[in-house]
Design an enzyme around this catalytic site. Structure first.
Site, PDB file in Angstrom:
ATOM      1  N   LYS A 107       0.864  -1.193   0.000  1.00 36.61           N
ATOM      2  CA  LYS A 107       0.000   0.000   0.000  1.00 36.61           C
ATOM      3  C   LYS A 107       0.892   1.232   0.000  1.00 36.61           C
ATOM      4  O   LYS A 107       1.909   1.277   0.720  1.00 36.61           O
ATOM      5  CB  LYS A 107      -0.900  -0.039   1.242  1.00 36.61           C
ATOM      6  CG  LYS A 107      -1.970   1.041   1.304  1.00 36.61           C
ATOM      7  CD  LYS A 107      -2.875   0.834   2.525  1.00 36.61           C
ATOM      8  CE  LYS A 107      -4.011   1.843   2.607  1.00 36.61           C
ATOM      9  NZ  LYS A 107      -4.893   1.605   3.777  1.00 36.61           N
ATOM     10  N   SER A 159      -9.830   1.390   2.648  1.00 32.98           N
ATOM     11  CA  SER A 159      -9.005   2.220   1.796  1.00 32.98           C
ATOM     12  C   SER A 159      -7.912   1.465   1.046  1.00 32.98           C
ATOM     13  O   SER A 159      -7.362   1.987   0.081  1.00 32.98           O
ATOM     14  CB  SER A 159      -8.343   3.317   2.626  1.00 32.98           C
ATOM     15  OG  SER A 159      -7.463   2.751   3.594  1.00 32.98           O
ATOM     16  N   SER A 189      -9.900  -0.980   6.872  1.00 31.48           N
ATOM     17  CA  SER A 189      -9.330  -0.815   5.530  1.00 31.48           C
ATOM     18  C   SER A 189      -8.571  -2.003   4.975  1.00 31.48           C
ATOM     19  O   SER A 189      -8.174  -1.977   3.816  1.00 31.48           O
ATOM     20  CB  SER A 189      -8.408   0.401   5.497  1.00 31.48           C
ATOM     21  OG  SER A 189      -9.180   1.559   5.355  1.00 31.48           O
TER      22      SER A 189
HETATM   23  N1  GLN Z   1     -13.188   3.560   6.089  1.00 25.15           N
HETATM   24  C1  GLN Z   1     -12.686   4.005   7.354  1.00 25.15           C
HETATM   25  C2  GLN Z   1     -12.318   5.462   7.258  1.00 25.15           C
HETATM   26  O1  GLN Z   1     -12.583   6.033   6.262  1.00 25.15           O
HETATM   27  C3  GLN Z   1     -11.500   3.184   7.753  1.00 25.15           C
HETATM   28  C4  GLN Z   1     -10.274   3.559   7.006  1.00 25.15           C
HETATM   29  C5  GLN Z   1      -9.088   2.748   7.390  1.00 25.15           C
HETATM   30  O2  GLN Z   1      -9.179   1.706   8.038  1.00 25.15           O
HETATM   31  N2  GLN Z   1      -7.923   3.271   7.037  1.00 25.15           N
HETATM   32  O3  GLN Z   1     -11.800   6.046   8.149  1.00 25.15           O
END
Ligand code: GLN
Length: 481
Positions: free
Chosen positions: A81, A156, A180
């Site tokens: 990532k 994400s 994410s």
């Molecule tokens: N979707 C969640 C957010 O937008 C979690 C994101 C993540 O785990 N980085 O914060």
């Protein structure tokens, strides 16, 4: 010499390369060929590192030829990532604000992967600074779900999930602050693990919400996830929050089965999962019962407050962490007549809408006069969630929930409604707040034949029983095929 197939797991690739039966170079070329074929359509990567990967694969093959062991991930193609620092290689967080920045060091996970013989094929796309659940918030364009390119891969870490699902890399790493890793794993039909907070070093992970962020693997098999965590896990003096104790091998744990294991069903789980997802969850309970586990009912009353507490705590931490992008120390700068206006115009131009929304939410939650009402209250709720989970784990070794309330959704479906997007993580977020491990295992398909993931949760350092459960679910799916 038998050529690897797309079904080859990391465990099989590493065994083949170490024994000299497979060439790391051939394994890599096969993955690069798939990237050539489909990356234009999928856009899993911000950067493909073909030349560097070829050099790394050649070095692995040379080590084997010289009679040396390159390590437990010998020749395994891995994608990272793009919020993990890679020495001298652009690390963007899919944000314009980091334009041109090249980290002067490798993240600890990167160092450990390379030392284990893995071959880095590229840096994957994400929602800007890991804020989102669909990878639509990337400054560089969305990633498509390899299972259905009209749909999102989740987020994400959508690029890392898509890379494994499309066979661009054998395994990948993502980060999970509120879901994410697990949510995109579910939507792309791969395995995704968020370890216990402190299990994997965060050194070199660009911070979103430091008290929640954890790195973990995406893989095709539960065994590969165990292998990856055995390599990247363990204490790191460079991360003061990393757990200073040795961790048991997860590869060893998955052999054990679930006979006698207590699997909890949360009776007061927030509603809202689609019927196809609920149906797969029920099938998962049945499969574990058939494999010898005992199903017990538990309650986690504060579970449903997770989302609200998270959207105060995570933005609060983000507003502080992202203050460093000031046009001076990293990446882009938009010039202005004086320093203060330079900060303003740089940040206005460099950050996307969702990141700005989080910074504003977080700054507000922390501001004088509101701190006790919002941030302070959210911290109390966080404690209640952890306490409720701990009570549940006195009665159950693991808990089972849906990972995501829905299968992969079409592009734009939630784009103009932040709250609808936030609800994607209703089942994953409480675990991050508690600091506990969680993982998503593919467990068949739901609407439109799209993948459904089942989430296995456990208490602090409950990875061994979490992996045993996941392996049993995987076996049950294999047997049903
Ligand atoms: N979707 C969640 C957010 O937008 C979690 C994101 C993540 O785990 N980085 O914060």
């Amino acid at each position: 010499m038998s050529a690897p197939t797309s079904a080859s797991s990391a465990v099989q690739i590493a065994a083949g390369v170490r024994s000299g039966q497979l060439k790391a170079a051939d394994v890599l070329e096969e993955h690069l060929a798939r990237i050539d074929n489909r990356e234009g359509e999928i856009h899993a990567f911000n950067l493909v590192l073909a030349d560097q990967a070829r050099a790394a694969a050649a070095a692995v093959d040379a080590a084997v030829a010289a009679g040396n062991d390159p390590g437990p991930l010998a020749g395994v193609p891995v994608a990272l990532k793009d919020n993990m620092c890679t020495h001298g290689i652009a690390t963007t967080c899919s944000s314009k604000i980091l334009d041109g920045w090249k980290p002067p060091y490798d993240a600890t996970v990167v160092t450990r992967l390379i030392a284990a013989g893995a071959v880095t094929v590229g840096k994957t796309n994400l929602d800007e600074f890991a804020m989102g659940s669909s990878t639509e918030n990337s400054a560089f364009g969305a990633t498509r779900n390899p299972r259905d390119t009209s749909r999102v891969p989740g987020g994400s870490s959508g690029g890392s999930a898509a890379a494994v699902a499309a066979g661009f890399s054998s395994v990948s790493l993502g980060s999970d602050t509120g879901g994410s890793i697990r949510q995109p794993a579910a939507l792309c039909g791969v395995v995704g693990v968020k370890p216990t907070y402190g299990y994997v070093s965060r050194y070199g992970l660009v911070a979103f919400a430091s008290s929640l962020d954890q790195i973990g693997p995406f893989t095709n098999t539960v065994e590969d996830a165990a292998l990856l965590l055995d390599v990247i896990g363990g204490h790191d003096p460079m991360d003061s929050t990393s757990i200073p104790a040795p961790q048991p091998s997860l590869l060893g744990a998955i052999q054990q089965g679930v006979e006698g294991l207590r699997v909890g069903r949360i009776t007061d789980l927030p509603e809202g999962a689609d019927p196809d997802v609920v149906e797969r969850l029920e099938a998962a309970f049945d499969a574990l019962r058939a494999a010898g586990a005992t199903i017990v009912d538990v309650q986690v009353p504060a579970f449903s407050y997770g989302l609200t507490a998270y959207y105060l705590i995570a933005p609060a931490e983000a507003s502080s962490n992202l203050a460093r992008y000031d046009g001076v120390r990293y990446g882009m700068r938009v010039n202005a007549p004086d320093t203060n206006s330079m900060y303003g115009v740089t940040r206005t131009a460099g950050f996307g809408d969702e990141v700005k929304r989080r910074i504003m939410l977080g700054t507000y939650a922390l501001s004088a006069g509101y701190y006790d009402a919002y941030y302070g209250k959210a911290l109390k709720v966080r404690r209640m969630i952890a306490d409720d989970f701990d009570r549940a784990y006195q009665r159950a070794d693991v808990l089972l929930t849906p990972t995501s309330p829905t299968v992969a959704f079409p592009f734009g479906a939630k784009g103009d409604n932040p709250f609808a997007m936030y609800l994607c993580d209703v089942y994953t977020i409480p675990t991050n707040l508690a600091g506990h491990p969680g993982m998503s295992v593919p467990f068949g398909t739901g609407a439109e034949g799209l993948p459904v993931g089942v989430q296995v949760l456990s208490g602090t350092l409950g990875e061994p029983q979490m992996f045993r459960t996941a392996a049993a679910l995987e076996r049950a799916m294999g047997a049903a095929k």
